[in-house]
Design an enzyme around this catalytic site. Structure first.
Site, mmCIF file in Angstrom:
data_model
loop_
_atom_site.group_PDB
_atom_site.id
_atom_site.type_symbol
_atom_site.label_atom_id
_atom_site.label_comp_id
_atom_site.label_asym_id
_atom_site.label_seq_id
_atom_site.Cartn_x
_atom_site.Cartn_y
_atom_site.Cartn_z
ATOM 1 C CD GLU A 500 55.582 40.948 30.844
ATOM 2 O OE1 GLU A 500 54.601 40.694 31.193
ATOM 3 O OE2 GLU A 500 56.303 41.590 30.649
ATOM 4 C CD GLU A 582 58.513 40.965 27.174
ATOM 5 O OE1 GLU A 582 57.451 41.870 26.915
ATOM 6 O OE2 GLU A 582 58.207 39.809 27.282
#
Length: 889
Positions: A500, A582
């Site tokens: 991220e 995720e």
């Protein structure tokens, strides 16, 4: 392009055991005999700064987990002295371009600090053994910020000191300090001189002590750590929290992580094993040496077993003084036993033993465990291991071990993996940093697939003092170090260069940086593909083009109001496999149930709808998630509607310290499938029902002890690997239900509560499959205690985890009991920590008294090193019958 990327390999580098292994090399545990102190001497801190840090203008505590990272704030050291010029050369071995390697200043740094001097008296300092996490003992911070870091103070300078001596047999040897992990900004002095260090807290590193040694007297080692505040979005731990080793070698020896094992061709009849060995010469004269390698099988315990299966002929090489030389060879292994994930496959391993000789005398012997297997990454069918399709059933895990903190413990890590395997997990993502080497040893031995990840941030920041401050100077060294250390582990299937990262938002500039990291990774290892976990970058953006496997965080099922992105990525990259790096980020507190229960399958936690801001607990109906996440049901629906997706890594396997979304006044996360103490949440059984479809199982929720709810609607959910079930309340059928397409649980939403018994009979293909029952508990009457093992090693490291359950007179767990439980340990053991899995509990972990949370409490016990006799653990609570457990070392 071909729609299949094929990577074949076998790796698994198990670092050698803690003892002399052969002539010329000793690898000694350096964990005992340390002295520890918090804080610098008065007035000396400015002399000891690694670099100038920008001021914290605004805390990142409580920032939304998927918030956009910010542009870095840079500061210049100016006239303030810093020690970075003396630390940077410690990473030179991992800088490919010699012109870019740091040059140590000719003069020694101007540091006048008594703690680094041999004559300083440290007897008043705390005696500690490693691994050591000084922050985990607490106390917890009474007020914010820093809930994101677990409400435990992990920042500020600390010191470790240790004396050691060398023997006459060590004359002429090279001596190295190997540190598996130090949090963070490590600086190492020997006999008053600055040797070097490593600022990144997660990477393993080596320092050459040889030039600084007193080879005839005692040597004084001093290590300063200075972890910053606001350095992470989760609990980073503190101290020398992994193992430390002293390695002694002949001047000519196999280099640090100096072997590479590859298997480019594998068939049932034969496997080609390619070996590359780098030999270092620390001496002042060139050396002619012979290098040979032989291969044996490893047994289940990791020990060489059976005859030598193959070996290389001696290869003569000349290694120049102060230089390195590589040698390559290949052998054939007949009828190879392959490494693969259970239950369909088995994690067989081998060991390559490399011997360096000079004039017939053994200078070095170096062992490299590895495995033989093939990996294929198919854009439409997913992952194939040894030609068999393997659905990725993975979890993310942070590195803390609950009440033990970040201090690595082999048994605690093994316990976690055992529980995850019971649930059906076959893969682990190391989020978001290189793990302890021993954790990869466990994944190799147990057969888990692994994503090995190096960074949580690049040049843009998530917290004011995270890795972005180090990235410009250290990204190459830290990435290469992880790749070289871990490249021989067969469990590793993918490298991840980021999570991220803020460069998702910077277009071509971010992609250029991604390509730079990808190039480094491919220089070090061409046998595995590369990924980068993306929660923002869309298919048309440039960053996804820098990786081999598309890793998506939550985007598959859709984030908030955004639609799922699987189809867009699959259309844009038809040749690249897609995984959810995720998924879910579902939230719950074990044993907490809140009413009313909405009829949706997934929703964000809101006051009165899944969450209670007063108690800071989240409902365990397992329907609620972080705002950017979803329930397992919603994630699986997206997967099943896009069958080319290779699988998922759930956020997270275990609750972890810090990042307590949605209640940043708490101490630990709510996202785990298993709570911080290691107690299973209801979600455990939901995942088990999907990931172990051949296991007959059924699980009812909630518990059935609600005296205040008589006659009120109390929905009952059933998680089962069957396809239909019938529910009974006190023998009365509530109806038989069958799972519809894209449905993953069975619900009876209008059950009226009455005390007694709820039972379910699950069916599969029309036949009875499994049963479960829950009963109303009466008044709490007794404690019941059970250890995970009743025999442990008397080495001061092995652990027993003791679960204490509050029950009524019939033995039914009291699911809302919160009695204070007192633990007493006698005999040859001691209490390490206690926990209850409650994210809102601020009782320090070393406390011997702890309130149960929804009927359960945990004690962690170890044997005292070298002591004989049983360990007795007694649990007591006012008004309840006590419990006693005996453990034998």
């Amino acid at each position: 392009m071909n729609s299949i990327l094929s990577f074949r390999v076998v790796p698994a580098m198990l670092l050698l055991m803690a003892a002399a292994t052969a002539a010329g090399r000793e690898r000694l545990s350096f964990n005992d005999g340390w002295r520890f102190h918090m804080g610098d001497p008065d007035g000396t801190t400015p002399q000891l700064q690694y670099d100038v840090r920008p001021p914290i203008r605004q805390s990142a505590d409580g920032k939304v987990a998927d918030a956009r990272p910010d542009e870095a704030e840079r500061v210049q050291a100016g006239a303030q002295p810093v020690l970075k010029p003396w630390i940077l050369p410690s990473g030179n071995a991992f800088v490919r371009d010699p012109a870019k390697r740091a040059v140590r200043p000719a003069q020694e740094p101007q540091v006048d600090v008594p703690y680094v001097k041999a004559g300083f008296d440290d007897t008043a300092w705390q005696a500690v053994s490693l691994p050591h996490d000084w922050a985990i003992a607490g106390p917890f911070l009474a007020s914010g910020p820093y809930g994101g870091m677990g409400r435990l103070k992990t920042w500020g300078p600390v010191w470790y000191r240790k004396q050691f001596a060398l023997s006459a047999a060590d004359n002429g040897k090279s001596v190295f300090l190997d540190i598996d992990g130090a949090m963070s900004h490590a600086m190492v002095w020997l006999n008053g001189r600055l040797v070097g260090g490593r600022p990144y807290g997660y990477n393993s590193f080596r320092l050459d002590l040889t030039p600084y040694l007193d080879k005839h007297g005692r040597n004084q080692l001093a290590i300063r750590l200075d972890n910053p505040a606001e350095s992470a979005r989760w609990y980073p731990g503190a101290g020398l929290y992994r193992n430390v080793w002293l390695t002694k070698t002949a001047p000519v020896h196999v280099g640090q992580w100096g072997t590479v094992v590859r298997t480019p061709l594998v068939t049932p009849a034969s496997a080609t094993v390619e070996l590359a060995v780098t030999v270092d010469n620390d001496g002042a004269q060139e050396a002619d040496v012979d290098v040979t390698t032989q291969v044996q099988a490893l047994d289940a315990a990791g020990q060489p077993s059976g005859p030598v299966l193959a070996g290389t002929a001696p290869q003569r090489i000349r290694v120049a003084a102060r230089a390195s030389q590589a040698v390559q060879a290949a052998v054939q292994i007949a009828h190879p036993r392959l490494w693969g994930p259970p239950p369909a496959q088995q994690p067989h391993r081998y060991v390559a033993t490399t011997i360096v000789r000079r004039d017939g005398r053994v200078l070095d012997r170096y062992e490299t465990p590895f495995g033989i297997r093939t990996l294929r990454f198919d854009a439409t069918q997913g992952l194939f291991v040894n030609g068999e399709r393997v659905r990725i059933q993975g979890v993310n895990n942070h590195h803390d071990l609950g009440a033990l903190g970040a201090a690595f413990n082999m048994r605690a890590a093994e316990r976690q993996l055992d529980m995850l395997r019971e649930m059906g997990v076959n893969a682990i993502r190391m989020s978001h940093n290189p793990p302890a080497p021993e954790l990869l040893e466990l994944t190799d031995r147990m057969g888990f697939l692994v994503i090995d990840e190096v960074f949580d941030s690049w040049e843009r920041k998530k917290t004011p003092h995270d890795f972005h401050l180090l990235f410009p100077d250290w990204h190459e060294q830290d990435l290469r170090a992880m790749l070289r250390r871990d490249r021989n582990h067969p469990s590793i299937m993918l490298w991840s260069v980021g999570n991220e990262v803020g460069e998702q938002y910077t277009g071509e500039a971010g992609a250029a940086l991604g390509n730079r990291l990808a190039a480094i990774a491919r220089e070090e290892d061409t046998t595995r593909p590369l990924t980068n976990a993306m929660n923002y970058a869309k298919a048309e953006m440039p960053l996804p083009g820098t990786v081999d496997v598309i890793g998506l965080n939550y985007q598959g099922a859709g984030i908030r109001s955004l639609p799922g992105q699987f189809p867009a990525f699959h259309q844009r990259y038809p040749d690249k496999m897609i995984i959810s790096t995720e998924s879910a980020s579902a939230l719950s507190s074990r044993g907490e149930y809140q009413f009313p229960v909405p009829g949706t399958i997934s929703g964000p936690v809101r006051p009165g709808v899944g969450g209670d801001p007063k108690t800071k607990q989240v409902s365990s109906y397992e329907l609620f998630a972080a705002d950017f996440g979803s329930s397992p049901d919603r994630s699986w629906s997206a997967d099943d509607q896009n069958p080319y997706v290779a699988g998922e890594f759930v956020w997270t396997g275990f609750d972890y310290l810090g990042e307590p979304t949605p209640y940043y006044d708490a101490r630990s996360s709510y996202s785990g499938i298993i709570d911080l103490a290691g107690f299973k949440k209801d979600r455990f059984y939901l995942y088990q029902s999907r990931w172990r479809p051949d296991l007959p199982m059924a699980h009812i929720l909630p518990h059935w002890t609600w005296p205040e709810r008589v006659g009120e609607t109390t929905p009952v959910h059933v998680f089962t690997s069957g396809d239909e079930a019938e529910l009974f309340v006190n023998g009365q059928s509530q109806g038989r239900r069958k799972m519809a397409p894209y449905e993953y649980r069975l619900r009876w939403d209008y059950v009226a509560y009455q005390p007694g018994e709820v039972a379910v009979v699950a069916y599969k293909d029309g036949k009875e499959w499994a049963r479960d029952v829950v009963r109303t508990a009466q008044a709490p009457a007794a404690l019941h205690a059970q250890a995970d093992r009743t025999r442990i090693a008397a080495d001061g490291k092995d652990l027993a985890f003791i679960t204490v359950r509050i029950a009524d007179a019939a033995g039914i767990t009291s699911p809302r009991a919160a009695h204070a439980i007192r633990f007493t340990v006698s005999g040859a053991g001691e209490l390490v920590a206690t926990d209850n899995g409650d994210a809102t509990s601020f009782t320090p972990f070393p406390s011997s008294e702890r309130a149960a949370f929804n009927g359960l409490c945990l004690a962690i016990v170890r044997a005292k090193p070298g002591q004989k006799g049983p360990i007795m653990v007694r649990a007591e609570a006012d008004g309840l019958q006590a419990a006693l457990v005996t453990i034998n070392p």
